[in-house]
Design an enzyme around this catalytic site. Sequence first.
Site, PDB file in Angstrom:
ATOM      1  N   GLU A  41       0.832  -1.207   0.000  1.00  0.00           N
ATOM      2  CA  GLU A  41       0.000   0.000   0.000  1.00  0.00           C
ATOM      3  C   GLU A  41       0.869   1.260   0.000  1.00  0.00           C
ATOM      4  O   GLU A  41       1.821   1.363   0.762  1.00  0.00           O
ATOM      5  CB  GLU A  41      -0.896  -0.013   1.240  1.00  0.00           C
ATOM      6  CG  GLU A  41      -1.736   1.243   1.423  1.00  0.00           C
ATOM      7  CD  GLU A  41      -2.462   1.249   2.753  1.00  0.00           C
ATOM      8  OE1 GLU A  41      -3.374   2.067   2.927  1.00  0.00           O
ATOM      9  OE2 GLU A  41      -2.107   0.433   3.632  1.00  0.00           O
ATOM     10  N   LYS A  61      -9.338   2.417  -3.243  1.00  0.00           N
ATOM     11  CA  LYS A  61      -9.857   1.978  -1.947  1.00  0.00           C
ATOM     12  C   LYS A  61     -11.260   2.525  -1.723  1.00  0.00           C
ATOM     13  O   LYS A  61     -11.513   3.718  -1.891  1.00  0.00           O
ATOM     14  CB  LYS A  61      -8.921   2.432  -0.828  1.00  0.00           C
ATOM     15  CG  LYS A  61      -9.214   1.780   0.515  1.00  0.00           C
ATOM     16  CD  LYS A  61      -8.137   2.111   1.535  1.00  0.00           C
ATOM     17  CE  LYS A  61      -8.366   1.374   2.846  1.00  0.00           C
ATOM     18  NZ  LYS A  61      -7.323   1.692   3.848  1.00  0.00           N
ATOM     19  N   CYS A  65      -5.485  -2.869   2.802  1.00  0.00           N
ATOM     20  CA  CYS A  65      -5.352  -2.749   4.250  1.00  0.00           C
ATOM     21  C   CYS A  65      -6.664  -3.039   4.983  1.00  0.00           C
ATOM     22  O   CYS A  65      -7.150  -4.158   4.979  1.00  0.00           O
ATOM     23  CB  CYS A  65      -4.825  -1.356   4.593  1.00  0.00           C
ATOM     24  SG  CYS A  65      -4.197  -1.202   6.295  1.00  0.00           S
TER      25      CYS A  65
END
Length: 507
Positions: free
Chosen positions: A262, A323, A375
């Site tokens: 990430e 995301k 994540c």
Amino acid sequence: MPKKAKWLVSGFPRWPAAFLAGAVLNLAFAPYRQPWVAPLALGTLYALLIATPVRAAFGRGFAFGAGLFAFGVPWVYLTLSRFGGMPPPLAALACILFIAILASYAGLACMAFARLQGHDGLDPWLFAAIWVLGEWVRGVFLTGFPWLDVGYAASLPPLMAWAPLVGVLGLSFLLTAAGALTVNALRGRRRDLLPVLLMLGVTPALAGLSFVHRAGAPITASLVQGDVLPTVKWHPGMLRMIIRRYLRLTAKSDGRLVIWPETAIPTYSHQLRRRFIPYMQHLARVGGRHFLFGLIEGNANDPNGPVYNAVMSIGRHDGFYRKRHLVPFGEYLPWPALLTPVLDVLHIPMASFTPWHGAEPPLPVAHARVGVSICYEIAYGSLVTQGLPGATLLVNVSDDSWYGHSNEAAQQFQIAQLRAAEAGRDMVIATNDGITALVGHTGRIRARLAPFREGVLTVVAQPYVGLTPYDRFGNTGVLVMLALIVAVAAWRRRASPASVRRGGTPG
């Protein structure tokens, strides 16, 4: 409390006993991984709630939740104070408030159980149903925080064989009900032990069930762990050093698919289009490879434009994954009109990413289609399974360096194991400083890299097709069952109010 049950909690003040039980529950989760502690801790809470007044039940549930989260998520303070720039007293206050909010869910669940319990054989099932409904609400209300759900304690074989059938909420129900039923058996209702024995007897047989099958040849993937501290990563003058480190590690890898973590490249995509992106496209074309790496998609020269925490795909097909579920207060500020003036006065820095609201189809990689998550998104089963059945391989990229040497990375990795088992897909996990690993389609750990050092882990991941029962129905079946149990208990209480009057003494 009935005499037969008093010995279960005798000699202990009720609220401290509940707090201790909640704290002990942390041993069921990573890195300790003692799943038998989960029914023990929840069984203790159930015993503390037998014939308990509603107000006292809230206090005992709140104490249990406070013990669970005070020892389970202290890394929140580390993130706010050490890396978030928040003054230590304010970080401590924010952490205490956060834990109190999470503990309130447990308190409300216990209060609901105290109101509906009927002192009969339905009570263990009712307790488990209400507890798991509380976990579900905690996971969806106000963006949710589905961390330390009891079901994650079952991330070891053979218990993990239940995951593709009922998901983590179903596992929470099984473990919680097992604890409550065992307490009832110790109180004299020995027949309540039969469902527990049945579950234990069936569990090994589930390991032989298979709902998915292989799709084509395996893929060799190299997972690059850069081990870049946040204080270095976000320093404007360190970008070239970071890029050189990842390119140096990539040169040592031989995987057809190369994955960086990430925001491995901590800058905007438009600033990379002149040199870096063409160079990566050249490497992909010459070496017949495919690259996935985290970066920021947006334009620093457009202050009003969207800014995404993204993964860029470069190979035969280029693309982006953005995301969708951001971390509140870490990646965006909820209720900005209310909180921005407060943060400005206190000089507390805050990220300002934009959530992606559209669907994100799987990215084509070699002969596979990759379902990506970034994540914190791994904690949301519905996000991970959204790309199915199209996705044949799962990829999660993360940067847990914000949490130092705490338990957060191990807890997140445990969650990832359940996601892989629920989906019936291999999952490759590339992180900045750990835990970088390959998790098999049954949730077993197949390979992992030592944390807190740079390195490359090359693994062989197998694409799969097909749908597990959890993929098909999600949490719907479990939630309907839980709602029916609560509805029956509510109907029973209304039909026979005298049979459910509370006894006991306040805690």
